[in-house]
Write an enzyme that holds these catalytic residues in place. Sequence first.
Site, short mmCIF file in Angstrom:
data_model
loop_
_atom_site.label_atom_id
_atom_site.label_comp_id
_atom_site.label_asym_id
_atom_site.label_seq_id
_atom_site.Cartn_x
_atom_site.Cartn_y
_atom_site.Cartn_z
CG LEU A 42 -2.07 -1.02 1.22
CD1 LEU A 42 -2.88 -0.90 2.50
CD2 LEU A 42 -2.96 -0.84 0.01
N GLY A 46 8.64 5.83 4.63
CA GLY A 46 9.76 6.76 4.79
C GLY A 46 11.00 6.16 5.39
N GLY A 47 11.40 4.97 4.93
CA GLY A 47 12.61 4.34 5.45
C GLY A 47 12.40 3.54 6.71
CG PHE A 48 10.87 4.49 10.10
CD1 PHE A 48 11.33 4.25 11.37
CD2 PHE A 48 11.19 5.69 9.49
CE1 PHE A 48 12.09 5.20 12.04
CE2 PHE A 48 11.96 6.64 10.15
CZ PHE A 48 12.41 6.39 11.43
N GLY A 49 9.93 0.99 6.85
CA GLY A 49 9.23 -0.24 6.51
C GLY A 49 8.16 0.02 5.47
CB THR A 51 1.50 0.26 5.03
OG1 THR A 51 2.08 1.00 6.11
CG2 THR A 51 0.08 -0.13 5.40
CE LYS A 67 3.70 2.21 10.65
NZ LYS A 67 3.27 3.38 11.43
CG ASP A 165 -1.67 13.11 7.37
OD1 ASP A 165 -1.82 14.25 6.89
OD2 ASP A 165 -1.35 12.12 6.69
#
Length: 672
Positions: A42, A46-49, A51, A67, A165
């Site tokens: 999906l 941002g570089g953390f994995g 979704t 996630k 957000d």
Amino acid sequence: MICCLNPDCPHPLNPDGEKNCRTCSTPLVPLLRNRFRVIQVLSDEGGFGRTYLAEDIDKLNERCVIKQLAPKVQENWAMAKAIELFHKEAQRLQQLGEHPQIPTLFAYFEQDNYLYLVQQFIDGHNLLKEWQQKKRYSSREIQEILLDLLPVLKFIHERGVIHRDIKPQNIIRRKSDGRLCLIDFGSSKQLTARVQFKMGTSIGSHGYSPIEQIRDGKAYPASDLFSLGATCFHLLTGTSPFQLWTEHGYSWVKNWRQFLKNPPSDEILFLLDKLLRKDIHQRYQSADQVLKDLAKKRHLPLKQSNVGEIPPPTQSSSVSRKYALLRNFFLIGSAILLLVLGEFFYRQSQQMESFVSSSVSRGTKPGDILNQSHNQTIGNFQLMRTWKLSGKSISAMAISPNGQTVMSNSDDNIKLWSVATGQEISVFSGHRNRVNALVVSPDGQVLVSGSTDRTVKLWNLARGREIRTLEGHLDSITTLAISPDGKMIADGSNDKTVRIWNLATGEVMRTFIGHSAEVSSVVFSPNSFLFATASADKTIKIWNFATGKQIYNLVGHSAGVTSLAISPDGKILASGSSDRTIRLWNLATGKQIRSLNTSAEVKSISFSPHGQILASGGDDAKIQLWNPTSGEKLYTLVGHLGTVNAVIFSEDGKTLISGSQDSTIRIWQVVN
């Protein structure tokens, strides 16, 4: 398909049965925790994995969202902090998921050195898509949105969570009960915790997020309330806060009322005035404060001398009660009237889709030729208006989401026309050669044009100004499409390539290479997961947009494919060709459903908004209308004297517009 779980894999989708990823050779995991089947990416985090969208086999393949935590950090403290925050996020979601309008946490576990968090998938449409269908929200509907979401915000704020957000895309109206659900807590943070990674400070969406969040990286309950106000502003006015922020920064919030097309109630004006304050101290500080103002029975004034102060009522209590009774009586009567009118206009919009049965009842049979004379009605169609350009062949057209304005090419210029009067409204000049393709963003703010001069231009429709020019192709731009969420532009070129651009930044996001001849048509699926391209090489290619990987290569046409269209439900792909056929394909499987034989080379095709009619234009100067389910030809519209290069439906389904080589544009309307 089976999805590779390597967060760095550029093309993670693989055919079922594969043991290792075809792209990166990583061993494939058929089921996470022997329960969750991952089916597609999906988003990247941002570089953390990443979704993923997945299926829960323990719940009859019910869809869910997974996630993955895979941070690209080297320092031990940073890794420890990332794991700590991810764990806290899972704890928070477990707590927040108790609320019926927040996704439930299904699982939290570690597997193959990655952490996974599994959440409920909310089945429904987000408010941006809903707005694209409605085009206008009333004061009552905005009030209902506030009353539905403010208790959710109160719930999360009382538990120390700021969403950060809130925007139309992150609010889903659940199909089962119509309630609004708040999603995407991926950027949520505890009020008392600050992320100290050196990867940027601001989290949120420009235009919807307040200045303290974008500038300082700080967010409070009042920050979420600003975002909620910006969301309501977008739905009420149809104007994107992102576009305003891009052009004016935060100055737009001082004069937000100038963008109103229809003045809302005084109550809504008052509430938005205070929600959209640039200074956080002048804003509502809690959801409770907004709810209390919403609960007030008396009429709120248009203007306040002091922010936050409400003048005392000037009427006696007895007069107020009488006023309230009269007002309630009026509102009930208005609601009944609106229901009656709504039913009437709904039936009018359905006329386009059901004209076969109603026409037969009048003695008109499917396949009859409709007379070209203005104001003469046969069946359910009436040729309402024709206007002619001075010797200019019409090959590109678009229509505004509200159905009031048509855009057409005129050599290297673009002309805007009033659908109601046929009068020329404006001319956009800037291309150095012929304009070949036009498309309008879903919010009606941006017009995109592609030209033989090898460029794509973005225009501010309201102001008639060029926003930017996109360059990079080596040959003419032949076709354009905008993703349903309005974030991406796709173009096809005679240089045999397709490029995807970020509409907001103008940056190239992806390039598709694979056709052996010029690209003639591009189209996004309604959910933007799939992307189709057609070419003069006689083929159609289906791509996974997230990965850029080709899924299917559709072969069957005996000549170049000229036009593509996808049904509104995303199930059927239609292709028109110079071989005088229209072919219908199952978009999910790539299998051909049927072939329709036409009387001419097909130049343009278009589905009606409800998907029950497929219109085609050809080089015999005719427009043919088809039932895509049965393959039956319904009607043929005549009147043009040259090739029909463009056919488009208005979003309400009441109008069909055609453009021809004979230099004319024709407006066909549905009548009783």
